[in-house]
Design a protein around this motif. Structure first.
Motif, PDB file in Angstrom:
ATOM      1  N   SER A   1       0.882  -1.193   0.138  1.00 45.46           N
ATOM      2  CA  SER A   1      -0.091  -0.104  -0.269  1.00 45.46           C
ATOM      3  C   SER A   1       0.919   1.120  -0.176  1.00 45.46           C
ATOM      4  CB  SER A   1      -0.852  -0.025   1.276  1.00 45.46           C
ATOM      5  OG  SER A   1      -0.306   0.032   2.345  1.00 45.46           O
TER       6      SER A   1
ATOM      7  N   ASP B   1      -7.844   7.599  -2.042  1.00 44.42           N
ATOM      8  CA  ASP B   1      -7.081   7.333  -0.650  1.00 44.42           C
ATOM      9  C   ASP B   1      -5.782   7.694  -0.642  1.00 44.42           C
ATOM     10  OD1 ASP B   1      -6.340   5.200  -2.235  1.00 44.42           O
ATOM     11  OD2 ASP B   1      -7.032   3.820  -0.598  1.00 44.42           O
ATOM     12  N   LYS B   2      -5.328   8.337  -1.585  1.00 44.63           N
ATOM     13  CA  LYS B   2      -3.733   8.664  -1.472  1.00 44.63           C
ATOM     14  C   LYS B   2      -3.594  10.219  -2.015  1.00 44.63           C
ATOM     15  CE  LYS B   2      -3.299   3.980  -3.130  1.00 44.63           C
ATOM     16  NZ  LYS B   2      -4.523   3.929  -3.544  1.00 44.63           N
TER      17      LYS B   2
ATOM     18  N   LYS C   1      -8.718   4.440  -4.546  1.00 49.02           N
ATOM     19  CA  LYS C   1      -8.857   3.279  -3.668  1.00 49.02           C
ATOM     20  C   LYS C   1      -9.150   2.059  -4.712  1.00 49.02           C
ATOM     21  CE  LYS C   1     -11.244   0.989   0.159  1.00 49.02           C
ATOM     22  NZ  LYS C   1     -12.095   1.133   1.156  1.00 49.02           N
ATOM     23  N   ASN C   2     -10.252   2.586  -5.660  1.00 50.92           N
ATOM     24  CA  ASN C   2     -10.644   1.238  -6.481  1.00 50.92           C
ATOM     25  C   ASN C   2     -10.097   1.816  -8.116  1.00 50.92           C
ATOM     26  OD1 ASN C   2     -12.236   0.174  -4.313  1.00 50.92           O
ATOM     27  ND2 ASN C   2     -13.374   1.914  -4.623  1.00 50.92           N
TER      28      ASN C   2
END
Length: 162
Positions: free
Chosen positions: A78, A118-119, A100-101
């Motif tokens: 991750s 998410d990053k 995320k996806n």
């Protein structure tokens, strides 16, 4: 009149790649997406302890779903940040990897995947081409569909220049 788009990037300028790497504390937890011919002379000797994907190992030219899927398969572990150092192809693919996806990419572009950033995304443009570093669009060729489509990026980005 309705506001269509507002972009508020933070723009930095550095004299040397090492100055950028130090201030942004590049290292463990970062995924750098770039080209080997850019990375090696400027970042190769810095021993940053981060993961790197070289875009040209996955295909040449415009970004595509096949290129993005192959790179996504090679991502290990991750990451907290995606650091894009390159031109439009590198930057557009990196925009996807801040989500995320991501896969299957076709599902992302067709709206079947939940959009969750998410990053953190840091963009370092190395060309004066399309201006991808200041747009909220990631353009890919969707080879299976025979289309070239844009996907609207939902958040603004940080941009570093040197």
């Amino acid at each position: 009149m309705m506001k269509q788009l507002m972009i508020k990037p933070a723009i930095y300028k550095y004299e040397k790649a090492g100055d950028f790497a130090e201030e942004f504390a590049l290292g463990k937890g970062d995924l750098v997406i770039t080209n080997e011919y850019i990375y090696e002379p400027y970042f190769g000797g810095l021993n940053l302890g981060r993961d790197v994907l070289f875009q040209e190992k996955y295909g040449a030219g415009e970004p595509s779903d096949d290129m993005a899927e192959a790179m996504y398969r090679d991502m290990k572990g991750s990451h907290r940040r995606i650091i894009a150092i390159g031109g439009g192809t590198v930057i557009d693919i990196s925009k996807l990897f801040a989500l995320k996806n991501v896969s299957p990419v076709e599902d992302l572009y067709d709206g079947r995947l939940e959009i969750v950033k998410d990053k953190e995304l840091v963009l370092v443009p190395t060309t004066c081409g399309t201006g991808s570093e200041v747009t909220n669009i990631a353009i890919l060729a969707l080879n299976k569909k025979g289309q070239r489509r844009g996907w609207q990026w939902m958040r603004c980005m940080q941009t570093a220049r040197f």
